[in-house]
Write an enzyme that holds these catalytic residues in place. Structure first.
Site, short mmCIF file in Angstrom:
data_model
loop_
_atom_site.label_atom_id
_atom_site.label_comp_id
_atom_site.label_asym_id
_atom_site.label_seq_id
_atom_site.Cartn_x
_atom_site.Cartn_y
_atom_site.Cartn_z
N THR A 1 -43.50 -154.98 8.78
CA THR A 1 -43.94 -153.69 9.30
C THR A 1 -42.92 -152.59 9.10
OG1 THR A 1 -43.00 -154.12 11.47
CG2 THR A 1 -45.26 -154.85 11.12
N PRO A 2 -43.42 -151.35 9.05
CA PRO A 2 -42.53 -150.22 8.80
C PRO A 2 -41.60 -149.97 9.98
CG PRO A 2 -44.76 -149.46 9.29
CD PRO A 2 -44.81 -150.94 9.23
N SER B 1 -68.62 -122.10 28.61
CA SER B 1 -68.46 -123.48 28.10
C SER B 1 -68.47 -123.51 26.57
CB SER B 1 -69.51 -124.42 28.70
OG SER B 1 -70.80 -123.85 28.70
N ASP C 1 -33.36 -149.19 7.13
CA ASP C 1 -32.57 -149.91 6.13
C ASP C 1 -32.04 -151.26 6.62
OD1 ASP C 1 -32.84 -148.00 4.09
OD2 ASP C 1 -31.46 -146.70 5.20
N SER D 1 -69.32 -114.38 26.40
CA SER D 1 -69.26 -113.47 27.53
C SER D 1 -70.12 -112.24 27.20
CB SER D 1 -67.80 -113.05 27.75
OG SER D 1 -67.73 -112.08 28.75
N GLY D 2 -70.97 -111.85 28.12
CA GLY D 2 -71.81 -110.67 27.87
C GLY D 2 -73.09 -110.97 27.12
N GLY E 1 -37.51 -153.71 12.35
CA GLY E 1 -36.13 -153.24 12.37
C GLY E 1 -36.17 -151.82 11.87
#
Lengths: 297, 612
Positions: free
Chosen positions: B90-91, B519, B14, B447-448, B11
């Protein structure tokens, strides 16, 4: 299947999952009735193979003498590997339950357990904890994860769905596994009866020398017991609902010297079983959760 | 009724769930006196001004007591004269939906609280949906706080109509509404005198008599193998729990996925030999012949289980890290664990309305229908046919979090679903014909750094030695095969997946493939390694960032520094170094020729290693 069959099948499933997936499991053995049930389940789970892991008893050196002789008899009978671990440092420092209170529990139980798990490098440890024992245990998962310091983080538990247990861990982390989480004290007793499981005779009422302390009946198990002024051991017919270190285990006066008698008393019990375990009361209602965060089982 | 009833209470925040269970325990005299004393003591400092606060019995964790809410599932055990119960409290808070799902996956029945003063709320719908998703088929709607609406029948009737509409969406076997007051105790264990218009059962007596047992299953016999028990050479048994149907000595069973057949020689329930055993039992089964069985195989007879690697599943996302299509996880189903990729998010299901909504990412607590492809063959069934073979979890490979749980809706038939056509011309044949071992040499680096230059030179050297090669780089892949992909995360993952699949095909053709892509992420390279398998060799071109930026052959670093390029690796996006690359070269320390020499030498020694 009745509800004991269901609980048994669940526990066996969990034990097999751990044996199949975890690198180096161990079963904690505390000699109590829950440990007797766990051992029985492990023998069934892997039959005809012996349980594919060792058993570990963390000995505080203050256990009832009858517990130690029972442990040795049982390991011999079933041919299982029983490891014993004592915190040598604590022993050398003379740490004892009379002078050191909660520090004693920390050093001889919590620290000793951590040392033992680290020394052997166990990645998963079975425990006999049940959710009906105590409120913070009621919220613990069946597979409970410990970080490299062996601490529990209750706010960050892995979701446990259906029977799909996530056992992935990194080196240094470990898992505590509670196969009988869903059993109650009554289930334990009924199962012991149904399966004819041997338990330490201390569970049955018998005349024993005790002194009364703060409402608990403490048994004088050997001559290390320190009597306070005016205390005089008297013989009473008592039994124990939980077993641990004798100076910290309160007995109850009882006539129950058979399993049926115990079950009858349990069904009509007016106090939950942990009230007879003195250590829980230090530190109030949340003390167990605090200890678990620090690495207690 | 000897069987356990496992139920969940849910539920919104509250609605009074903890109070309800606390009240059942209290009324039914199921509390021990020390717990009762603690309750009285706690209530004095608690929230109901001295009156008993029954919820304090259940909210066990310190954090919950402080915040006054239930954040995790609490299990309560009680037995009345008629039945044993396990209640998962349960919560209700949306943030803890996953904890609610944990409770629901465990339960056979849900008690859903509805606040009489507020009626059916969004949360009522969400909770009903999650319970249904997790497999609950029996519902009790406890219309709580009737005391606050003066126990009015018309209000109850209105809620009854709304619930009926709500339930029309779901598949259920039983559903009732009971008007209650958890704080006052009306219709919890005793009939309320304040609601004479109500003639139905009280909550506890209803829970005591409801039958939630499954119909004798048509699913046939299924047993996922947990482990092989082999204490000595004379005994070989397969241990597991029977998930559906039954097996008897003499039955012919089929092992999946291999489809080998054998007869059942022996069955043990624990240490006891039996002639037959049924669903729920933990058994050890011995077969009459030496078939190949290991953990993850399924023993079956007349079951609907299929062997496939593509299916659609409803996933409940539980991780703080969002789901993006293309990500790879460890999938656990029954006792099987396999790599799996969420290929495609078909749509998100609005938990409140049930509407299907387009989405390309899924966040925590959301539900989505996804297409999942596994890295190896998986034995499964739909969740509706067989809960155990239709439910799964996804585990994050790096954090090890349980990222999602899910239920299989349908198997998907597609090209790869067909059994692989056995080809007479095999990869090994092609390799022999070409006189080489197929490889994918995967270059990664900034890169490079010199990846393409080295790859190009290496390819020339290999070709000169009579090898058959193919170089895949940004130009020939991005401009063709992957021209429909952009630069967002899902596209980036798909880009790498396609390159890996193409490389694998070329390996199958016997070729040595060289790939040259930045990558930058460990996760993507790991996926490539998984797709390509044993032929994969990672070469890390470790030239430091300063050197790459100084060279800046295409002026990209300068542009990135000016803020013109978003997500530029090394500047505005991270580069995750490989942890264990097979080969590392650094063009700032060695000349290009030396780098190529190093790689060639290493390739030779690797070939030796892998031969052994």
């Amino acid at each position: 299947m009745n509800h004991l069959d269901e609980l048994e099948a669940e526990a066996i499933y969990i034990m097999r999952e751990v044996a199949a997936q975890c690198e180096k499991p161990v079963m904690l053995y505390s000699i109590g009735k829950d440990s007797s049930v766990m051992l029985h389940l492990a023998l069934k789970a892997f039959y005809p193979e012996k349980p594919p892991f060792p058993f570990l008893h963390v000995n505080t050196t203050w256990k009832f003498q009858e517990m130690i002789s029972f442990r040795d008899k049982v390991s011999e009978k079933y041919g299982i590997e029983m490891l014993e671990y004592i915190n040598k440092e604590g022993l050398a420092q003379g740490i004892n339950p009379f002078d050191h209170g909660s520090a004693y529990t920390d050093i001889m139980k919590t620290q000793a357990l951590k040392q033992a798990l680290n020394q052997y490098g166990f990645t998963a440890a079975f425990g006999g904890g049940r959710r009906d024992e105590e409120k913070s245990r009621a919220k613990e998962r069946i597979f409970s994860f410990r970080n490299f310091e062996q601490a529990w983080d209750p706010k960050n538990q892995r979701p446990e769905m259906w029977k799909l247990f996530n056992t992935e861990i990194y080196k240094g982390e470990s898992i505590r596994v509670f196969p009988i989480s869903n059993w109650t004290e009554k289930d334990i007793w009924q199962y012991i009866k149904r399966e004819n499981i041997e338990i330490v005779p201390l569970y049955f009422a018998a005349p024993r020398p005790v002194v009364e302390r703060e409402g608990n009946l403490i048994m004088v198990d050997d001559d290390r017991m320190r009597l306070k002024e005016g205390e005089e051991p008297v013989i009473k017919k008592v039994r124990f609902r939980t077993l641990g270190c004798y100076p910290l285990s309160g007995g109850v006066e009882s006539e129950a010297d058979t399993l049926d008698g115990i079950i009858r008393e349990t069904l009509s019990a007016v106090s939950s079983e942990r009230t007879s375990r003195v250590i829980d009361k230090d530190g109030g209602a949340a003390s167990m959760e605090k200890r678990k965060r620090e690495g207690y089982f | 009724m000897d069987a356990l009833l496992k139920f969940i209470t849910c539920g919104s925040v509250d609605d009074g769930k903890s109070t309800l269970i606390g009240h059942i325990l209290y009324d039914a005299k199921l509390l021990f006196t020390d717990q009762e004393q603690a309750l009285v003591l706690d209530s004095k400092v608690g929230s109901r001004g001295g009156a008993l606060d029954y919820s304090l019995l259940l909210d066990g964790l310190m954090a919950e007591r402080e915040q006054g809410i239930t954040i995790d599932v609490a299990y309560r055990y009680f037995t009345t004269e008629n039945r044993s119960f396990i209640a998962a409290d349960t919560p209700g808070h949306e943030e803890y939906t996953r904890n609610m799902a944990v409770g629901a996956s465990f339960a056979d029945l849900a008690v859903i609280l509805v606040d009489a003063s507020q009626g059916v709320l969004t949360q009522t719908r969400r909770h009903t949906r999650i319970c249904s998703l997790m497999g609950i088929r029996h519902f009790v709607f406890a219309v709580n706080k009737m005391d606050l609406v003066n126990y009015r029948e018309d209000i109850f009737k209105k809620i009854q109509r709304d619930i009926k509409v709500l339930l029309a969406e779901f598949n259920y076997k039983s559903a009732v509404l009971i008007p209650v007051s958890a704080t006052e105790g009306d219709n919890i264990t005793r009939k309320s005198l304040r609601m004479p218009w109500y003639h139905g059962p009280q909550l506890l007596s209803y829970l005591e008599q409801i039958d939630v047992s499954e119909d004798p299953s048509d699913a046939g016999f299924t047993m996922p193998v947990q482990r092989v028990c082999r204490p000595d050479l004379t005994f070989r048994g397969f241990q597991g729990q029977i998930e559906s149907g039954e097996a008897a000595v003499g039955d012919e069973i089929t092992v999946l996925p291999s489809r080998e057949k054998a007869l059942v020689a022996d069955i043990y329930e624990g240490d006891r030999r039996v002639e037959r055993s049924t669903a729920g039992h933990a058994v050890t089964i011995c077969l009459d012949s030496e078939v190949d069985v290991s953990r993850g195989c399924i023993l079956t007879k007349n079951s609907g289980a299929v062997v496939n690697s593509i299916f659609n599943a409803d996933l409940l996302w539980m991780d703080d890290i969002k789901l993006v299509a293309g990500k790879n996880y460890i999938l656990k189903l029954g006792t099987q664990s396999v790599p799996a990729t969420v290929m495609n998010i078909k749509y998100k299901i609005d938990v409140n309305t049930g509407k299907e909504v387009y989405a390309d990412m899924i966040y925590k607590n959301e539900i989505a229908l996804c297409e999942i492809v596994t890295g190896s063959r998986l034995v499964f069934d739909t969740f509706d046919n067989n809960n155990a073979l239709g439910s799964l979890i996804l585990i994050d490979r790096i954090t090890h979090a349980t990222s999602a749980c899910g239920v299989i809706r349908e198997s998907v038939s597609r090209g790869t679903d067909l059994t692989w056509h056995t080809m007479d011309i095999t990869k090994q044949f092609r390799e022999r014909q070409m006189g080489q071992k197929a490889r994918t040499i995967w270059f990664t680096g900034l890169s490079g750094a010199g990846k393409s230059t080295i790859a190009n030179e290496l390819e020339k050297r290999l070709t000169a030695n009579g090898r058959h090669t193919m170089l895949l780089d940004g130009d020939n892949i991005r401009l063709g095969l992957n021209k429909n992909l952009g630069f967002k995360e899902a596209d980036r993952i798909e880009n790498i997946r396609r390159i890996a699949e193409v490389a694998k095909l070329m390996n199958d053709a016997g070729l040595i493939v060289l790939t040259s892509f930045i990558s930058p992420f460990v996760r993507d390279r790991r996926q490539a390694r998984e797709i390509i398998g044993g032929d994969f060799i990672e070469v890390y071109v470790s030239t430091p960032l300063e050197d790459c930026e100084r060279r800046d052959p295409k002026g990209l670093y300068a542009a990135a520094r000016r803020g013109e390029l978003a997500h530029f690796t090394g500047i505005s996006s991270p580069y995750e170094k490989p942890e264990n690359p097979e080969i590392t070269v650094d063009t700032s320390k060695n000349s290009m020729e030396e780098c190529v020499d190093i790689i060639l030498k290493k390739l030779e020694s690797l070939a030796e290693e892998r031969k052994n």
